[in-house]
Design an enzyme around this catalytic site. Structure first.
Site, mmCIF file in Angstrom:
data_model
loop_
_atom_site.group_PDB
_atom_site.id
_atom_site.type_symbol
_atom_site.label_atom_id
_atom_site.label_comp_id
_atom_site.label_asym_id
_atom_site.label_seq_id
_atom_site.Cartn_x
_atom_site.Cartn_y
_atom_site.Cartn_z
ATOM 1 N N SER A 84 5.597 -4.208 -1.454
ATOM 2 C CA SER A 84 7.060 -4.145 -1.622
ATOM 3 C C SER A 84 7.540 -3.484 -2.972
ATOM 4 O O SER A 84 8.475 -3.968 -3.573
ATOM 5 C CB SER A 84 7.693 -5.358 -1.122
ATOM 6 O OG SER A 84 7.430 -5.678 0.246
ATOM 7 N N HIS B 40 -8.280 -2.650 1.729
ATOM 8 C CA HIS B 40 -6.890 -2.934 1.990
ATOM 9 C C HIS B 40 -6.663 -3.925 3.020
ATOM 10 O O HIS B 40 -7.500 -4.110 3.904
ATOM 11 C CB HIS B 40 -6.236 -1.663 2.302
ATOM 12 C CG HIS B 40 -4.833 -1.801 2.592
ATOM 13 N ND1 HIS B 40 -4.110 -2.377 3.460
ATOM 14 C CD2 HIS B 40 -3.837 -1.364 1.549
ATOM 15 C CE1 HIS B 40 -2.791 -2.409 3.371
ATOM 16 N NE2 HIS B 40 -2.469 -1.627 2.054
ATOM 17 N N GLY C 115 5.048 -4.553 3.011
ATOM 18 C CA GLY C 115 5.760 -4.184 4.107
ATOM 19 C C GLY C 115 6.744 -5.152 4.308
ATOM 20 O O GLY C 115 7.403 -5.003 5.530
ATOM 21 N N GLU D 45 -2.691 -7.250 -4.275
ATOM 22 C CA GLU D 45 -1.779 -6.864 -3.176
ATOM 23 C C GLU D 45 -1.520 -8.497 -2.239
ATOM 24 O O GLU D 45 -2.278 -8.371 -1.286
ATOM 25 C CB GLU D 45 -2.074 -5.945 -2.259
ATOM 26 C CG GLU D 45 -2.431 -4.286 -3.018
ATOM 27 C CD GLU D 45 -2.068 -3.287 -1.809
ATOM 28 O OE1 GLU D 45 -1.032 -2.333 -2.229
ATOM 29 O OE2 GLU D 45 -2.651 -3.386 -0.847
ATOM 30 N N ASN E 202 0.366 4.981 -1.195
ATOM 31 C CA ASN E 202 -0.601 4.908 -0.059
ATOM 32 C C ASN E 202 0.182 5.132 1.086
ATOM 33 O O ASN E 202 1.054 4.402 1.705
ATOM 34 C CB ASN E 202 -1.132 3.519 0.151
ATOM 35 C CG ASN E 202 -1.854 2.953 1.223
ATOM 36 O OD1 ASN E 202 -2.397 3.851 2.216
ATOM 37 N ND2 ASN E 202 -2.169 1.807 1.655
ATOM 38 N N LYS F 271 -0.676 5.363 4.179
ATOM 39 C CA LYS F 271 -1.053 4.802 5.334
ATOM 40 C C LYS F 271 -0.975 6.026 6.787
ATOM 41 O O LYS F 271 -1.311 7.073 6.299
ATOM 42 C CB LYS F 271 -0.116 3.745 5.882
ATOM 43 C CG LYS F 271 -0.151 2.748 4.599
ATOM 44 C CD LYS F 271 0.557 1.425 5.046
ATOM 45 C CE LYS F 271 0.608 0.461 3.679
ATOM 46 N NZ LYS F 271 1.082 -0.650 3.926
ATOM 47 N N GLU G 231 -4.860 -4.489 5.215
ATOM 48 C CA GLU G 231 -4.890 -3.930 7.016
ATOM 49 C C GLU G 231 -6.265 -3.513 7.471
ATOM 50 O O GLU G 231 -6.677 -3.818 8.611
ATOM 51 C CB GLU G 231 -3.927 -2.491 7.035
ATOM 52 C CG GLU G 231 -2.387 -3.193 6.669
ATOM 53 C CD GLU G 231 -1.279 -2.233 6.061
ATOM 54 O OE1 GLU G 231 -1.862 -0.939 6.242
ATOM 55 O OE2 GLU G 231 -0.391 -2.422 5.831
HETATM 56 P P1 PGA Z 1 4.319 -1.652 0.694
HETATM 57 O O1 PGA Z 1 2.800 -1.599 1.003
HETATM 58 O O2 PGA Z 1 4.674 -0.929 -0.591
HETATM 59 O O3 PGA Z 1 4.982 -0.823 1.987
HETATM 60 O O4 PGA Z 1 4.595 -3.069 0.849
HETATM 61 C C1 PGA Z 1 1.683 -1.433 0.002
HETATM 62 C C2 PGA Z 1 0.576 -1.438 0.416
HETATM 63 O O5 PGA Z 1 -0.024 -1.940 1.613
HETATM 64 O O6 PGA Z 1 -0.343 -0.754 -0.231
#
Ligand code: PGA
Length: 249
Positions: A212, A95, A173, A167, A9, A11, A97
């Site tokens: 992560s 997601h 993140g 997740e 992803n 982003k 976010e």
């Molecule tokens: P990350 O994000 O691997 O940077 O923690 C995962 C995601 O948001 O799908």
């Protein structure tokens, strides 16, 4: 046997040049590895470019979001049919976010899931709890609510061939991944919840872990019985690192 899936992803990162270099390194690094399915999810504007870039490889392309409506006066939105038209196989929906920064609720996420599924693409439905919810021992309640909302709108058959990504919001993140045991517990819960509706669909569905994921922890996470690969954010922007993660699938 469920074939693992590792999806990057991206982003809101990248440029045409950066994407071309990233794709080249992923294609080169994963050629010949057919034990794992690989997908990358660039920002909308780069999807067509990236589809061309992975053309002669088994790497699939996905989108990070979609409009729940099929067509019409929805300025700034992108329809599922358009994503299919430009070559997407996967679409991430729900997601955290999107849920938290753009206030997408369970009902909207459910409609997006259905829109993707109706266009014969594969929805990657993200679910997961915040740190506060985990501390209140509400993880299963939250994940069940997020799943049930989609089941209510789309029905269990819509999950046939779909993908779920667990997740935990506190792991995204932050550099602080869920432990393999923590992930396994929630993944088994999700599969069990679906099995109440349809055991066959539940047994076949791929449940990815996200939050992560990096090369150093991917092997242990993906080694758990109900973890069928990963949804990778930050580490998917580094070709070498992403290739290593795919190698753990
Ligand atoms: P990350 O994000 O691997 O940077 O923690 C995962 C995601 O948001 O799908």
């Amino acid at each position: 046997m469920r074939k693992p899936l590792v999806a990057g992803n991206w982003k809101m990162h990248g440029s045409r040049n950066e994407n071309a270099a990233l794709i080249a390194s992923i294609v080169q690094g994963t050629t010949g590895d057919d034990r794992v399915e690989i997908a990358v999810c660039p920002p909308f504007v780069y999807i067509a470019d990236v589809v061309r870039g992975v053309k002669d490889s088994p790497i699939a392309v996905g989108a990070q979001n979609v409009c729940a409506e099929p067509v019409g006066a929805f300025t700034g939105e992108v329809a599922a049919a358009m994503l299919r038209d430009v070559g997407c196989r996967y679409v991430i929906v729900g997601h955290s976010e999107r849920r938290h920064l753009y206030r997408e609720d369970d009902a909207l996420v459910a409609r997006k899931f259905l829109a993707v599924q109706q266009q014969k693409m594969v929805p990657i439905l993200c679910v997961g709890e915040t740190l506060e919810e985990r501390e209140q021992v509400a993880t299963e309640t939250v994940v069940a609510r997020q799943l049930d909302a989609v089941l209510a709108v789309a029905g269990v058959n819509a999950f046939s061939g779909a993908v779920i990504a667990y997740e935990p919001v506190w792991a995204i993140g932050t550099g602080k991944n869920a432990t393999p045991d923590q992930a396994q517990t929630v993944h088994a819960f999700i599969r069990g919840r679906l099995a109440r509706e349809d055991a066959k669909i539940a047994g076949a569905i791929r449940i990815l872990y996200g939050g992560s994921v990096k090369a150093a922890n991917a092997g242990d996470l993906f080694g758990m019985p109900d973890v069928d690969g990963g949804l990778v954010g930050g580490a998917s922007l580094n070709g070498e690192e992403f290739v290593k993660i795919c190698g753990e699938g």
